[in-house]
Design an enzyme around this catalytic site. Structure first.
Site, PDB file in Angstrom:
ATOM      1  N   HIS A 263     -15.912 -48.711  50.739  1.00 39.97           N
ATOM      2  CA  HIS A 263     -14.191 -48.001  50.172  1.00 39.97           C
ATOM      3  C   HIS A 263     -13.011 -48.303  51.480  1.00 39.97           C
ATOM      4  CE1 HIS A 263     -16.313 -44.164  48.841  1.00 39.97           C
ATOM      5  NE2 HIS A 263     -17.406 -44.732  49.436  1.00 39.97           N
TER       6      HIS A 263
ATOM      7  N   SER B 289       7.367 -68.390  56.558  1.00 41.61           N
ATOM      8  CA  SER B 289       8.431 -67.213  55.698  1.00 41.61           C
ATOM      9  C   SER B 289       9.591 -68.079  56.730  1.00 41.61           C
ATOM     10  CB  SER B 289       8.635 -65.268  56.283  1.00 41.61           C
ATOM     11  OG  SER B 289       9.599 -64.608  56.472  1.00 41.61           O
TER      12      SER B 289
END
Lengths: 503, 503, 503, 503
Positions: free
Chosen positions: D168, D290
């Site tokens: 999970h 970036s």
């Protein structure tokens, strides 16, 4: 206590009672059967029969006696159905034959047998499904409006809750929780738009198309369309039948877009509530434990939503594939489109409600969010902007300098004043900033208020966004309530007209 | 002749020259490369840069000199691009870097380097793609309007061209070619509606969202949005970036619905033009021969359309799957959504044109159609209706009797007067019909005119349908032309504003 | 008669009783609910519990008393289940909790509570599903073998049943019905191969992986794997849990290939049995009538098969999409993979049987087939070959000449001797053929026997193909029966070992 | 330096040069065109023509002169192609016509025109594609073997690198990095199995099926199949043509499974290398910066892999959808299956290599992993097991007690000795443990060695797993190299036979 004995084994540890809607949402079909498809159509088929019978009578196609028998019989079936006493018999193929046969058994072929005049099971089934789709379209708009409302309300309270925004799953830039919530509210608003568009396309009556080629009986399609609450008639009769995938796909498309948005929100929630991030803590009623790892607080609802999104993709695919390359007119393949649409609705129906509850109930950890926003060079872009402004550099120059400063300060984990000044001087950049000014310049709260480009995260800007989104939310709500009223009114008008005709 | 030598080997036998658009449509990518994706974005990126630079100048973020250099440079690139002299260099990652680097090489970092201020490649790329999507959205509306027009025009001429309608791929009931054509026109009209809805959702400007978190530079998103011809701004900056699949999926959804409709039309054409049916003969320019079976007249365009429909399904699936379960903000995955949208547009762009030509050019075989409509008991439903009316039977009674008559007359292949009368009498049905009346009662032309339920095949009814569909077609055309004008006007306004700012 | 009253309204006209399996196959879920998913897992979960308990006992992890209580309880549940008296309670989440709670209620926490030692619901559920998948994998092999057998048997009787073969849905070339049937038998044989491959990948035991990270309890995975009839163990425990989509997708992939083949066969049957072609007449028990068009003989089973194929595509898509981009380890999303696999099996289970019955029962119209094979220039390719041979032309030259001859003879509809001779002479081709020879040269029966390239339609060649396909069919059948025996033997071995341990 | 100027703007900050393969992998199609499809088939079409011509000559169907001309011409085209001088002309439809026309232009219709005898473009194209698919199938096996090797090698060095395992997306239980790596190696081993199965199905020769109905020419399919390196013949000629989607789908299915596994691995890498987790640091050559956030180290390759996985889903879907509901025999739709298969191969070809490099090059942070494994109650399951053993509790009892202890110790963040003892005593549990023993009992290293169930994370157990996986890896490698040798040998045999025939 019997009840406690049957409680989920993991529930003991959690503070509040699980929401039964969420239990069902997550439990899926393990111990829950899917009902026969036509069970959902019983009320629509009764309604359709009422309208069709009245129209046949008004057009003098059937006698007063036949009309009376049919309407009385339908009323009785309706009452029985409401009391759970009208069960579909599997030997009778479908809901249409069940109801027709029931009437014939009660009133005889002579009276009840005329009901099928001027129509076919094709248009009848198409109409029933259309009413089913239309209704769930509106219900989903309604519950999605609630969710958008919850997102905006929570946003109103978190406009200064600074957190890092992410790109590439990496902290990237300053933002606030409100700004993040608004991004989802805005995306879901487009889904509301899609549901509205979808409703307009779906809500036309195919009744009277018969088997696809119209009929010589003097039927009045306008009357039945009006009594069934349709906004108009889907005119060409072949198209009414050939499109028995398209209306289903129309709603499922809207559901798939929404499911994708919810799946992205679900993934955000999984990520931000994970032990790794701990930005949010999910409400006890919406987490699930483990039968073997008692410390788990699992966001099952969110994982299940991802699965449901995948289901929507499959459903949509099946719908398109059923239609692709068919020849026009009725083909039995189209019967499967009904099941797909029903399965899709059944998976997604409760999703907006669950997310509404989670958005309302989750607890935030503002300090942790703020901490993470101050670390990790996520102010690099702001520093770059400010250096450019402060030192008369071009964007590119400033950008390259900050890039080198990140490299030099990697061990420190933040833009160290000393290192940065030394570096800038070595590059011949004139920079006149005290350490205090430097730190002030990089303070998240200050940087945030500067980020006030339209749609950006500055608190005032987000406030405007919330207002704009509320404005369109009000419109969607009004519109959807108006449709529900129209449908109710149509039904009432039909009942009145029947009463009058029965006198 | 060089040209003839290179002609397809099968072309010799056909009467007229193949349409080169169809050749390309069917040839696919065998000997045709897919261009670099960003090539399609060059004009949009130039336009975007022009608007962004002007805004920066007006907001006093960049100097007059920088603005002048940038605008002059962009003009030059635009001119070079129009003359095929501006080629994207693969070393420079993408269209944005190519253009920016080109400007910097010419005017230096100092002047041209400021162009990237207050934006990111994320919003820049999102905006370019949005303009690409928007444009093709309009183009497809335009060519689809042509197709609907062709269907309606042909319908106007074939309202009395009787043919059997089909269900389950079996002849089922009387209809006309016009009625059949209208069913496709009506379906495609919903696709026009979808394209219109899609355009409204797509046509919002993400420019100024920067990397998803806005900017501290004092940009004016309203100005750039207006100059780029957007109807408004996609407000929340995270959503601008997170939705870099949704706008693509929005258009591809509309394309998938349309492709499915065209694929159904294609299958109808394949079936009706097959040797088995021979209802229509395709125009020579749109059939393909075989390199080994010289007698073939293959409807390749229609088969290829089915394949393209399957491609759309895959493209749509990929788009949804890329988005599903992503966390919000930019993820590199979204770059692939651009390719998918471009591939989808590239597959479908010419489809409406091809179908327009085929609908206009195909020859009908009215006698064969009429013959098939008279045979094979396809008037059974009409006989059933008429018997019910004539002999005061319920629909079900009449239906069962006709069922038995079909069985009795199976060898004759039609409702034989003698056999039927005898049978009806044996069942105690009072029926007072001479053979002449009987035959008259079953005459297709007569039966057709009776089928005048709204949307049915009776010639007068179809005429009304054509008028209604024409009405909405005019609206769609007007609307789409208005959008094109708005975009043109926005571009002109930008040019004027630049000229003024450059003085 | 009650039974007749409830008979489908269209059934009256058909000669023989509808097959109830086909009725259910075509009726879908209209009046038939989908049972709770875990109902199908009850027998597997009991079996698994028996093996796990015995192993725990043999490893001295649980006491003799606990083991005895558990085995006695499981035996009782098994018996109750067989008699329909063990119903899953929806309050208890799933089949695992239902059985465990049932045991605890009967024997107390002390004894029955130890059953969950050394395992988790994760591996338990994975194992149950694996046994479900494995079983249906074998069942589908079995029923597909029957279908291949039917195709080959029918092929053996139709080796000289000449018909036109199709390309582009147009008659293209000479073939036989046997050759056509063999093409489907060959395709389905690859599906048998896929099912065999699939079985090998699926049939490994995940039991003992616990929640994905193994256990410190001294369990023996080899023992449980053997008693459950697995061919081995899926070793790495994380992979056992992460792959809870892959095994499902493995079977659904095999089903999708098979569904696609059946969908192609279905389309062939729809086409060849259509009124337009009339090559085959479907058996009465497998056609459906119409409630409004009594003459219809609709191939619903074939249309429904196309829809089911589209369902498989959607199911497969959903499975892949659930898994894509998940992080490894258990995620709740995977629970939905169980439903998908079960739905897929439920759609396809009866398909091979239905097709077997149709292939066995359909009537052929050999004269009509032969007529169509003689017309329409479908011997053009053969003529081209023969001219090339006869007149010493290259293939291309001959091909071009025949192309022109088709054009010249279009009105005649066949290669007219006079026209062709004149044309060939005009082209300077030396051709010495009497009209008799010419006609003989074009006779289908003669041309067929010449088409004896390996895998071609010549009767002798097809005979060889049938023999080859029979050979591999025997292998598949033997292999699949061996697997069923192995599973039975494993179960028996477990029972014996339990009996021994219980003494 | 020109080169540096064109370097990605973000590259400056990273330590090592980006890998150009990764640059291309991530850059996608922005500035990279997709070549014409048939370009990839040139070598296969030449090879096929060589084999076909030789067979025709050996069968005495073509003359020695024709054979010599053709083989000489093909040799020349082959040489030109290798030197990049043979370009496909778009006017000539496809690779087959290009090569045939080229030969005819050089040697005349008389000699070169005979090459197309006894075949069709249908079987020719199917065969070319088959050779393409087969080759990439082997190449992908090869590169995937490298990746499994890298995973196992890294696993061998990290058997004691403790980390939390996840379920999970939450830390769930103790494991090691080696155990985690092995789970991926095991999953990818099944992909190797699938590629092997896929190869066997693909590697049969359709050559000689002609247009689907064989030929009257005395061809020898066995000879061409052998010379082209096929393991056998796909016998039935219709099936050869009808399956022109299935072989493509066969490979794309294997690719989709593999892409899904890589997408899961990618997501694991994104998660574990995220700033939030910091378990691994990606090698500089495989991260991307970036243009606006200089501090970013983006795992673009991993994100792109998720997108490619979504592409595979779409491709597979399109393939199945093209085939669904087609009638058998050739349909033009199938041409698109070639593009899909090529696109799929093009997306995935470099994926295993990239992951191999990343697995080899990434740096681990063992202390951080160990820290996270010691916190957060992830030893709860172990404690539960040990308490059950130590205090003679049933699993369920122990589980419930530990659940309450987690709740009590939530603030402490670990199982506090004092709190736990007090609690256990209050529950009447006899527990005799000093604080030292208690801590020892919960020490991760000790707990790990106890987790030695087959396939579990205990170091010795993982060692066995690695050995088992290595064993099967060796088999796959050997098998795949043997296939490559066989293909090479077939090619050599053909060359020798041609040389001999040319003498």
């Amino acid at each position: 206590m019997a009840k406690n004995e049957n409680q989920p084994v993991w529930a003991g540890r959690l503070g509040s009672e699980p929401d039964p809607v969420n239990i069902a949402y997550c439990a899926g079909r393990d111990v829950s059967p899917r009902p026969m498809a036509d069970a959902a159509l019983v009320p629509y088929d009764i309604w359709l029969n009422q309208a069709h019978a009245l129209m046949l009578f008004q057009q003098k196609i059937i006698s007063k006696e036949a009309h009376q028998a049919i309407q009385t019989g339908l009323k009785r079936i309706h009452r029985d159905h409401n009391m759970g006493r009208f069960q579909l018999s599997p030997e009778l193929e479908d809901v249409h034959m069940n109801i027709e046969r029931h009437l014939i058994n009660q009133y005889g072929e002579e009276l009840a047998g005329v009901l099928h005049t001027g129509r076919s099971r094709n248009d009848q089934s198409a109409t029933d499904v259309r009413m089913f789709l239309r209704w769930h379209n509106l219900q989903l708009m309604d519950s999605s409006c609630e969710l958008v409302d919850a997102l905006l309300s929570r946003a109103e309270k978190t406009m200064r809750t600074i957190m890092p925004g992410f790109s590439h799953t990496q902290p990237a830039s300053l933002t606030t929780f409100a700004h993040f919530l608004c991004s989802h509210a805005q995306a879901l608003s487009r889904d509301l738009q899609r549901l509205q568009n979808s409703y307009q396309i779906i809500n036309e009556s195919p009744l009277g198309a018969a088997a696809g080629f119209g009929t010589a009986w003097g039927i009045q399609r306008q009357s039945t369309a009006r009594w069934l609450g349709f906004r108009g008639i889907q005119e060409n009769s072949i198209d009414c039948i050939s499109s028995r995938w398209e209306m289903e796909a129309q709603l499922v498309t809207a559901l798939t877009f929404m499911a994708t948005h919810l799946s992205i929100l679900a993934q955000d929630i999984i990520f931000l509530s994970s032990h790794a991030m701990r930005f949010i803590r999910l409400p006890d009623a919406y987490v699930t434990g483990s039968s073997i790892m008692p410390q788990k607080r699992n966001p099952d609802f969110a994982e299940v939503t991802r699965a449901k999104c995948a289901m929507m993709q499959g459903h949509l695919q099946s719908l398109f594939s059923i239609a692709k390359g068919a020849i026009s007119g009725y083909n039995r393949d189209s019967q499967w489109t009904k099941y797909i649409a029903m399965d899709a609705v059944s998976e997604m129906r409760d999703a907006p409600y669950i997310f509404t509850q989670v958005i309302n109930g989750m607890a935030l950890k503002p300090e942790r969010m703020r901490d993470e926003a101050a670390r990790n060079f996520i102010t690099a872009i702001d520093l770059s902007d400010q250096l450019a402004e402060h030192c008369q550099l071009t964007f590119r120059q400033s950008y390259l300098l900050v890039g080198e400063m990140v490299k030099l300060c990697e061990k420190q984990g933040h833009f160290d004043y000393g290192i940065c000044m030394k570096f800038l001087q070595s590059k011949g950049v004139q920079v006149d900033l005290s350490e205090k000014k430097w730190l002030q310049m990089l303070q998240p709260e200050r940087l945030l208020t500067r980020r006030k480009s339209y749609g950006g995260p500055a608190p005032g800007t987000v406030k405007d966004s919330v207002n704009n989104l509320r404005g369109s939310l009000i419109d969607f709500r009004r519109w959807s309530h108006r449709q529900i009223e129209r449908i109710d009114q149509a039904r009432k008008n039909l009942r009145d007209a029947i009463d009058k005709a029965m006198q």
